[in-house]
Design an enzyme around this catalytic site. Structure first.
Site, PDB file in Angstrom:
ATOM      1  N   HIS A   1       0.751  -1.165  -0.188  1.00  0.00           N
ATOM      2  CA  HIS A   1      -0.014   0.068  -0.140  1.00  0.00           C
ATOM      3  C   HIS A   1       0.842   1.239  -0.014  1.00  0.00           C
ATOM      4  O   HIS A   1       0.578   2.154  -0.493  1.00  0.00           O
ATOM      5  CB  HIS A   1      -0.657   0.002   1.274  1.00  0.00           C
ATOM      6  CG  HIS A   1      -1.947  -0.953   1.183  1.00  0.00           C
ATOM      7  ND1 HIS A   1      -1.782  -1.748   2.483  1.00  0.00           N
ATOM      8  CD2 HIS A   1      -3.013  -1.472   0.655  1.00  0.00           C
ATOM      9  CE1 HIS A   1      -2.838  -2.744   2.288  1.00  0.00           C
ATOM     10  NE2 HIS A   1      -3.520  -2.476   1.090  1.00  0.00           N
TER      11      HIS A   1
ATOM     12  N   SER B   1      -2.794  -8.078   2.758  1.00  0.00           N
ATOM     13  CA  SER B   1      -2.940  -7.920   4.455  1.00  0.00           C
ATOM     14  C   SER B   1      -3.276  -9.400   4.976  1.00  0.00           C
ATOM     15  O   SER B   1      -2.733  -9.657   5.865  1.00  0.00           O
ATOM     16  CB  SER B   1      -3.976  -6.896   4.428  1.00  0.00           C
ATOM     17  OG  SER B   1      -3.635  -5.496   3.990  1.00  0.00           O
TER      18      SER B   1
ATOM     19  N   ARG C   1      -1.751  -6.215  -8.529  1.00  0.00           N
ATOM     20  CA  ARG C   1      -0.491  -6.911  -8.205  1.00  0.00           C
ATOM     21  C   ARG C   1      -0.219  -8.145  -9.338  1.00  0.00           C
ATOM     22  O   ARG C   1       0.610  -8.313  -9.717  1.00  0.00           O
ATOM     23  CB  ARG C   1      -0.796  -7.481  -6.825  1.00  0.00           C
ATOM     24  CG  ARG C   1      -0.505  -6.788  -5.601  1.00  0.00           C
ATOM     25  CD  ARG C   1      -1.134  -7.337  -4.425  1.00  0.00           C
ATOM     26  NE  ARG C   1      -2.503  -7.248  -4.539  1.00  0.00           N
ATOM     27  CZ  ARG C   1      -3.532  -7.409  -3.602  1.00  0.00           C
ATOM     28  NH1 ARG C   1      -2.776  -8.000  -2.257  1.00  0.00           N
ATOM     29  NH2 ARG C   1      -4.840  -7.257  -3.540  1.00  0.00           N
TER      30      ARG C   1
ATOM     31  N   LYS D   1     -17.744  -6.649   5.279  1.00  0.00           N
ATOM     32  CA  LYS D   1     -16.521  -7.255   5.229  1.00  0.00           C
ATOM     33  C   LYS D   1     -16.045  -7.075   6.840  1.00  0.00           C
ATOM     34  O   LYS D   1     -15.401  -6.033   6.900  1.00  0.00           O
ATOM     35  CB  LYS D   1     -15.739  -6.600   4.355  1.00  0.00           C
ATOM     36  CG  LYS D   1     -14.407  -7.705   3.892  1.00  0.00           C
ATOM     37  CD  LYS D   1     -13.788  -7.096   2.858  1.00  0.00           C
ATOM     38  CE  LYS D   1     -12.150  -7.470   2.786  1.00  0.00           C
ATOM     39  NZ  LYS D   1     -11.582  -6.592   1.739  1.00  0.00           N
TER      40      LYS D   1
HETATM   41  P1  ADP Z   1      -9.830  -3.807  -0.380  1.00  0.00           P
HETATM   42  O1  ADP Z   1     -10.543  -4.547   0.754  1.00  0.00           O
HETATM   43  O2  ADP Z   1     -10.418  -2.585  -1.054  1.00  0.00           O
HETATM   44  O3  ADP Z   1      -9.308  -4.634  -1.627  1.00  0.00           O
HETATM   45  P2  ADP Z   1      -7.069  -3.607   0.346  1.00  0.00           P
HETATM   46  O4  ADP Z   1      -6.431  -3.095   1.634  1.00  0.00           O
HETATM   47  O5  ADP Z   1      -7.123  -5.073   0.417  1.00  0.00           O
HETATM   48  O6  ADP Z   1      -8.746  -3.304   0.364  1.00  0.00           O
HETATM   49  O7  ADP Z   1      -6.546  -3.038  -0.801  1.00  0.00           O
HETATM   50  C1  ADP Z   1      -6.660  -1.521  -1.222  1.00  0.00           C
HETATM   51  C2  ADP Z   1      -6.081  -1.540  -2.618  1.00  0.00           C
HETATM   52  O8  ADP Z   1      -4.592  -1.621  -2.460  1.00  0.00           O
HETATM   53  C3  ADP Z   1      -6.544  -2.432  -3.870  1.00  0.00           C
HETATM   54  O9  ADP Z   1      -6.600  -1.876  -4.909  1.00  0.00           O
HETATM   55  C4  ADP Z   1      -5.388  -3.426  -3.768  1.00  0.00           C
HETATM   56  O10 ADP Z   1      -5.221  -4.212  -5.009  1.00  0.00           O
HETATM   57  C5  ADP Z   1      -4.114  -2.637  -3.372  1.00  0.00           C
HETATM   58  N1  ADP Z   1      -3.029  -3.299  -2.843  1.00  0.00           N
HETATM   59  C6  ADP Z   1      -2.961  -4.224  -1.581  1.00  0.00           C
HETATM   60  N2  ADP Z   1      -2.089  -5.087  -1.472  1.00  0.00           N
HETATM   61  C7  ADP Z   1      -1.151  -4.275  -2.252  1.00  0.00           C
HETATM   62  C8  ADP Z   1       0.146  -4.528  -2.699  1.00  0.00           C
HETATM   63  N3  ADP Z   1       1.048  -5.630  -2.040  1.00  0.00           N
HETATM   64  N4  ADP Z   1       0.703  -4.088  -3.785  1.00  0.00           N
HETATM   65  C9  ADP Z   1       0.052  -3.096  -4.550  1.00  0.00           C
HETATM   66  N5  ADP Z   1      -1.273  -2.866  -4.370  1.00  0.00           N
HETATM   67  C10 ADP Z   1      -2.034  -3.594  -3.277  1.00  0.00           C
END
Ligand code: ADP
Length: 160
Positions: A18, A129, A91, A42
């Protein structure tokens, strides 16, 4: 006119993936708002106040970035913030279908909104995460994946 971008997500918790996306977004836009989702059916591992605290600590020192909680429809939130740009991270192919669906649905509801996809450094393409939480629960070391301020929160998840 200032270009305001909104980066929405659950950030449960924030990882280096992130942070990498936020850095790239700040290089492109005047202001980046990290919008942390509070509900949407969620259930989260960390409560909203902890997710906000972890993000604010992780992003301290990055200019033109703010961290806020948000609930409801993203397009309404964008309107309230006078923003037209949504940032999402991509990703792998596995992210594509869901992201594509969300982006087109948001475009349907608000045609002026553009979703911009950014790719993280290769080191973070396999990072999520949920994976980090799983490793922490099982007693693994997560220091390479999350900002320093996040580690103590993850340690609490460790199975006895
Ligand atoms: P959500 O529940 O909205 O998917 P996340 O916190 O899991 O929330 O992800 C938020 C955004 O960040 C999404 O677009 C996800 O693809 C991106 N994201 C999560 N982890 C990574 C990572 N390791 N590298 C790049 N983008 C990421």
């Amino acid at each position: 006119m200032k270009r305001i971008a909104v980066y929405p997500g659950s950030f449960d918790p924030v990882t280096y993936g992130h942070v990498d996306i936020v850095r790239r977004a700040t290089a492109l836009f005047d202001h980046v708002i990290i919008a942390v989702t509070t509900n949407q059916g969620k259930p989260s591992t960390f409560p909203i106040d902890e997710r906000l605290t972890m993000l604010r600590q992780a992003l301290r020192g990055l200019p033109r970035v703010t961290v806020e909680a948000f609930e409801g429809l993203l397009v309404h939130y964008l309107q309230a913030r006078k923003a037209r740009i949504v940032i999402r991270g991509l990703r792998a192919i596995s992210d594509f279908e869901y992201e594509f669906q969300m982006a087109l649905m948001n475009r349907h509801m608000a045609p002026q909104v553009e979703t911009v996809f950014l790719m993280p450094d290769e080191r973070y393409t396999y990072l999520s995460s949920s994976l980090v939480k799983e490793i922490a629960r099982l007693g693994g070391v997560v220091a390479a994946f999350v900002p320093r301020s996040v580690s103590p929160y993850l340690t609490r998840l460790k199975n006895p």
